[in-house]
Design an enzyme around this catalytic site. Structure first.
Site, mmCIF file in Angstrom:
data_model
loop_
_atom_site.group_PDB
_atom_site.id
_atom_site.type_symbol
_atom_site.label_atom_id
_atom_site.label_comp_id
_atom_site.label_asym_id
_atom_site.label_seq_id
_atom_site.Cartn_x
_atom_site.Cartn_y
_atom_site.Cartn_z
ATOM 1 N N TYR A 41 -4.140 -20.552 -9.738
ATOM 2 C CA TYR A 41 -3.406 -21.325 -10.742
ATOM 3 C C TYR A 41 -2.086 -21.781 -10.120
ATOM 4 O O TYR A 41 -0.987 -21.511 -10.606
ATOM 5 C CB TYR A 41 -3.187 -20.525 -12.032
ATOM 6 C CG TYR A 41 -3.177 -21.427 -13.242
ATOM 7 C CD1 TYR A 41 -4.338 -22.064 -13.644
ATOM 8 C CD2 TYR A 41 -2.001 -21.685 -13.948
ATOM 9 C CE1 TYR A 41 -4.339 -22.927 -14.728
ATOM 10 C CE2 TYR A 41 -1.993 -22.552 -15.034
ATOM 11 C CZ TYR A 41 -3.165 -23.162 -15.410
ATOM 12 O OH TYR A 41 -3.166 -24.025 -16.486
ATOM 13 N N GLY A 90 5.777 -23.319 -6.463
ATOM 14 C CA GLY A 90 6.237 -22.102 -5.776
ATOM 15 C C GLY A 90 5.237 -21.715 -4.692
ATOM 16 O O GLY A 90 5.602 -21.497 -3.526
ATOM 17 N N HIS A 91 3.942 -21.649 -5.068
ATOM 18 C CA HIS A 91 2.902 -21.411 -4.060
ATOM 19 C C HIS A 91 2.927 -22.530 -3.022
ATOM 20 O O HIS A 91 2.753 -22.298 -1.830
ATOM 21 C CB HIS A 91 1.511 -21.406 -4.705
ATOM 22 C CG HIS A 91 1.308 -20.377 -5.777
ATOM 23 N ND1 HIS A 91 1.215 -20.699 -7.110
ATOM 24 C CD2 HIS A 91 1.153 -19.038 -5.716
ATOM 25 C CE1 HIS A 91 1.008 -19.616 -7.832
ATOM 26 N NE2 HIS A 91 0.969 -18.576 -7.006
ATOM 27 N N GLN A 142 7.781 -6.834 -4.278
ATOM 28 C CA GLN A 142 6.536 -6.972 -3.514
ATOM 29 C C GLN A 142 6.833 -7.332 -2.057
ATOM 30 O O GLN A 142 6.258 -6.756 -1.130
ATOM 31 C CB GLN A 142 5.674 -8.062 -4.162
ATOM 32 C CG GLN A 142 4.510 -8.513 -3.314
ATOM 33 C CD GLN A 142 3.611 -9.492 -4.047
ATOM 34 O OE1 GLN A 142 2.809 -9.091 -4.868
ATOM 35 N NE2 GLN A 142 3.755 -10.773 -3.763
HETATM 36 P P1 AMP Z 1 0.857 -14.949 -7.287
HETATM 37 O O1 AMP Z 1 -0.201 -16.006 -7.293
HETATM 38 O O2 AMP Z 1 1.680 -14.903 -8.517
HETATM 39 O O3 AMP Z 1 0.327 -13.594 -6.861
HETATM 40 O O4 AMP Z 1 1.885 -15.378 -6.138
HETATM 41 C C1 AMP Z 1 1.436 -15.610 -4.833
HETATM 42 C C2 AMP Z 1 2.640 -15.779 -3.941
HETATM 43 O O5 AMP Z 1 3.422 -16.889 -4.393
HETATM 44 C C3 AMP Z 1 3.572 -14.562 -3.942
HETATM 45 O O6 AMP Z 1 4.047 -14.328 -2.628
HETATM 46 C C4 AMP Z 1 4.677 -15.000 -4.872
HETATM 47 O O7 AMP Z 1 5.918 -14.363 -4.609
HETATM 48 C C5 AMP Z 1 4.766 -16.478 -4.555
HETATM 49 N N1 AMP Z 1 5.416 -17.186 -5.645
HETATM 50 C C6 AMP Z 1 5.044 -17.189 -6.956
HETATM 51 N N2 AMP Z 1 5.932 -17.899 -7.688
HETATM 52 C C7 AMP Z 1 6.871 -18.349 -6.830
HETATM 53 C C8 AMP Z 1 8.070 -19.132 -6.971
HETATM 54 N N3 AMP Z 1 8.466 -19.583 -8.157
HETATM 55 N N4 AMP Z 1 8.799 -19.388 -5.868
HETATM 56 C C9 AMP Z 1 8.407 -18.914 -4.650
HETATM 57 N N5 AMP Z 1 7.298 -18.178 -4.451
HETATM 58 C C10 AMP Z 1 6.542 -17.895 -5.520
#
Ligand code: AMP
Length: 287
Positions: free
Chosen positions: A32, A36-37, A153
């Protein structure tokens, strides 16, 4: 760009790349995807010859009453997003592929996993360490990219890699925010308009804290109260924590000096949102 679901397929593709001398970046995600990703994928694409994005809603990092079932998923959108940013491969395994039964092994980083989010999510970081250990071994990447958004994390992963001699470099990337300051998160989709508006208090309270610290306030208790008071100006579903900790052991500090993490988690409706900032102050010299 290819999408594969089996470990064998990933390993075959990566083997060919490595034989050709390619450097490989890995971006682990739960899908999703948002900007950020996207920032992690872009950085990996710019620093490596090949980029693998894993999309896996990892069941072991969810507690019993958490949102594993309802976590948003949209593989078509995610694959278009990754392709546009220049990723080379998506690894999108099924839970049975990652956790064939019976399964007995665990990876756990103590101390760092206990406070902050670990207090209300006691199994979370063990699940994160387990899935990342597997992904690191499966992909064999040279570098893996993580967001500062999940500050605890990132610290835990860096420590695990250092303590256990994983042959991979962990790269942290800044938090990407919406224009109005809300940290991007796949879970923002749970918010109603009103909750989303209230959730702006998270980044606002952290900005306020930073201003006060820059103006000379160094007492952690005072800063925590300023943040909580600001959060309590809006309607929310409960503050999980507001913590001020050092960035090595994640121990609470009394005085803000050196490198300090201010982190918080607050519930708004169905969403539990996190946000943080790192304050860098010169270490106070003993008088
Ligand atoms: P997730 O899909 O939520 O497990 O996130 C996957 C990666 O994307 C992790 O390393 C998160 O820290 C990073 N991530 C999620 N949201 C953001 C954001 N707003 N800014 C930077 N990295 C993000």
């Amino acid at each position: 760009m290819k999408i594969v679901k089996t470990i064998q397929e990933v390993q075959e593709i990566v083997k060919e790349w490595k034989e050709a001398g390619a450097q490989i970046g890995l971006v682990p995600t739960m899908g999703y995807l948002h900007a950020g990703h996207g920032s992690l994928i872009e950085k990996s694409v710019s620093e490596n010859d090949k980029t693998v994005v894993s999309v896996f809603v990892n069941p072991t990092q969810f507690g019993e009453n958490e949102d594993l079932e309802s976590y948003p998923r949209d593989m078509d959108r995610d694959s278009a997003f990754c392709e546009k940013l220049g990723a080379d491969l998506i690894f999108n395994p099924e839970p049975e592929t990652m956790y064939p039964q019976p399964f007995f092994s665990h990876v756990f980083v103590d101390t760092l996993s206990e406070g902050l989010c670990g207090r209300t999510r006691p199994v979370h970081f063990a699940g994160v360490c387990l899935v990342l250990t597997k992904l690191f071994h499966i992909v064999g990447a040279d570098r893996a990219y993580f967001g500062q958004k999940d500050a605890q994390q990132l610290l835990i992963v860096k420590r695990m890699v250092k303590d256990l001699n994983f042959p991979i470099t962990i790269i942290g990337c800044p938090i990407v925010r919406e224009e109005d300051g809300l940290a991007m998160s796949s879970r923002n989709i749970y918010l109603t308009d009103e909750e989303r508006n209230n959730a702006l208090v998270l980044s606002r309270s952290l900005r306020l804290a930073k201003e006060k610290i820059n103006a000379g306030e160094a007492d952690a208790g005072t800063i925590k109260k300023i943040i909580s008071d600001e959060i309590n100006t809006v309607s929310h579903g409960g503050i999980d924590y507001v913590e001020i900790v050092d960035t090595e052991r994640l121990d609470p500090v009394d005085t803000i000096t050196g490198e300090t993490l201010i982190a918080l988690a607050v519930r708004f409706g169905k969403a539990r949102l996190i946000d943080n900032i790192i304050i860098k102050k010169p270490n106070q010299r003993p008088s």
